[in-house]
Design an enzyme around this catalytic site. Structure first.
Site, PDB file in Angstrom:
ATOM      1  N   GLU A 142     -19.995 -51.751  25.710  1.00  0.00           N
ATOM      2  CA  GLU A 142     -18.804 -50.961  26.024  1.00  0.00           C
ATOM      3  C   GLU A 142     -19.155 -49.480  26.190  1.00  0.00           C
ATOM      4  OE1 GLU A 142     -16.183 -52.136  27.025  1.00  0.00           O
ATOM      5  OE2 GLU A 142     -16.131 -54.187  26.258  1.00  0.00           O
ATOM      6  N   CYS A 147      -7.874 -56.987  42.431  1.00  0.00           N
ATOM      7  CA  CYS A 147      -6.833 -55.945  42.531  1.00  0.00           C
ATOM      8  C   CYS A 147      -7.492 -54.566  42.445  1.00  0.00           C
ATOM      9  CB  CYS A 147      -5.806 -56.137  41.418  1.00  0.00           C
ATOM     10  SG  CYS A 147      -4.304 -55.152  41.612  1.00  0.00           S
ATOM     11  N   CYS A 177      -5.245 -59.106  48.164  1.00  0.00           N
ATOM     12  CA  CYS A 177      -4.004 -59.764  47.739  1.00  0.00           C
ATOM     13  C   CYS A 177      -3.968 -61.239  48.136  1.00  0.00           C
ATOM     14  CB  CYS A 177      -2.798 -59.028  48.290  1.00  0.00           C
ATOM     15  SG  CYS A 177      -2.615 -57.344  47.641  1.00  0.00           S
ATOM     16  N   CYS A 192       3.825 -60.554  41.740  1.00  0.00           N
ATOM     17  CA  CYS A 192       3.486 -59.126  41.828  1.00  0.00           C
ATOM     18  C   CYS A 192       4.625 -58.330  42.469  1.00  0.00           C
ATOM     19  CB  CYS A 192       2.205 -58.952  42.645  1.00  0.00           C
ATOM     20  SG  CYS A 192       1.708 -57.221  42.842  1.00  0.00           S
TER      21      CYS A 192
END
Length: 288
Positions: free
Chosen positions: A35, A190, A197, A206
Site C-alpha cells: 500500500e 471505470c 462502459c 449507473c
C-alpha cells in the site's frame, strides 16, 4: 444499494487481476508495504520493487534494523521517496510499540508514520479480514458515477467513508471483496479518461450512464508537470547520493550541471528538511 454488491462481488471473484497482495497468506506486512508503494505509482512498476523489498526485509523488524539510508536506496525510482523514509519509521514503531507485529486496530495503524485513512483500513480489511470501508481514488470515481451521476468525484472528504460503508454487505468476506471490487472496477473499466462502459458489470445501475454520461465540473487538484519541476531536481539529487552511498558527496558537486542553480539549492534544502538526506560540513549523504 445492495444490488451493486450482488453484481460487483461475483464479477470481481471471476475477473480480478492476479496481484501478489491478493494471494492467500500474503500477510499484514506485505500488505502494508504494497500500500505504501502503490500510492501514486502504477501496479506494474510496484510489483518487482515490492518483491525485492520483501525478500530483503520480510518483517518490520528486519527493516527497522537497517539504517534509513538503505530504505531510501532500495526505493530506487519508485518516486515520492519520503514514502521510503516513512515506511522505515513505521517499521521501527511496529517493532518498538507492537512487538514487531503489524497492528490490526485501525486507530493503532493510523498512529504509525505515513499511514492515513486508506492504508489503515486497507491493512485491517485485506490482511486481517475486518469490516471497514476502504476508499481510494478509484473507489471515489465509481461512487461519483454509479451513485451520484457525476463524471468525476469532488475533493476527498470524510463522507467518502460513509458513502462506501453504505455499499458494503454485512458478510465480512463479501465486504472485503466489495471494497476490492470497487477499486478494481475504477482501475480497469471505470477509468478517469476513457471509461469502458460497454464492459461495465454495473452499467444498468449507473446513474451517470443512465443520464447520458454528462460532463460535470472536474474540481480535482491537478499535479504539476514533472519535467523541469522541483520534484525532478530532488530525484536527481537522490539518484546521485544513492550512487555514491555509503560515501558522502561534496555538496557543490551534487547535480552541479543542473541548469537552474536556485532550483538545485531548493531541492537540496527540501530534502534536508524532509530527512531524506543529511549534511555533514560540506558533504551530503543518505540518512543514517
Amino acid at each position: 444499494m445492495p444490488a451493486l454488491a450482488d453484481t460487483l462481488v461475483p464479477w470481481f471473484r471471476a475477473h480480478a487481476r492476479d496481484l501478489p497482495w491478493r494471494r492467500p497468506g500474503y500477510g499484514a506486512w506485505g500488505t502494508l508495504v504494497s500500500e505504501f508503494m502503490l500510492q501514486q505509482t502504477p501496479v506494474a512498476r510496484v510489483i518487482p520493487h515490492l518483491e525485492a523489498w520483501l525478500a530483503r526485509w520480510p518483517t518490520p523488524a528486519a527493516l527497522a534494523a537497517d539504517p534509513p539510508a538503505e530504505a531510501v536506496r532500495q526505493w530506487a525510482n519508485l518516486g515520492y521517496p519520503r514514502r521510503a523514509l516513512w515506511l522505515h519509521r513505521a517499521a521501527v514503531e511496529i517493532r518498538d510499540r507492537h512487538a514487531g507485529v503489524v497492528p490490526r486496530d485501525v486507530d493503532a495503524l493510523l498512529a504509525l508514520t505515513g499511514i492515513g485513512d486508506y492504508t489503515a483500513r486497507a491493512v485491517a480489511v485485506f490482511a486481517y479480514g475486518d469490516h471497514h470501508p476502504v476508499v481510494d481514488t478509484n473507489t471515489r470515481r465509481v461512487i461519483a458515477r454509479v451513485v451520484d451521476g457525476h463524471a468525476q468525484p469532488g475533493a476527498p472528504h470524510r463522507r467518502d467513508l460513509a458513502a462506501m460503508a453504505a455499499l458494503l454487505p454485512d458478510d465480512v468476506a463479501d465486504a472485503a471483496a466489495m471494497n476490492a471490487a470497487t477499486m478494481e472496477l475504477g482501475q480497469v473499466i471505470c477509468t478517469a479518461r476513457a471509461p469502458r462502459c460497454d464492459e461495465c458489470p454495473v452499467r444498468v445501475a449507473c446513474a451517470w450512464f443512465a443520464a447520458g454520461r454528462p460532463a460535470t465540473e472536474d474540481t480535482r487538484r491537478r499535479q504539476a508537470r514533472y519535467e523541469g519541476s522541483d520534484r525532478q531536481a530532488r530525484g536527481a539529487v537522490l539518484r546521485q547520493l544513492r550512487a555514491s552511498d555509503p560515501a558522502p558527496a561534496l555538496q557543490d558537486a551534487v547535480i552541479a550541471e543542473w541548469p537552474d542553480r536556485a532550483q538545485r539549492d531548493r531541492a537540496i534544502l527540501s530534502l534536508l528538511s524532509d530527512g531524506l538526506i543529511e549534511a555533514d560540513g560540506e558533504t551530503l549523504r543518505l540518512p543514517r
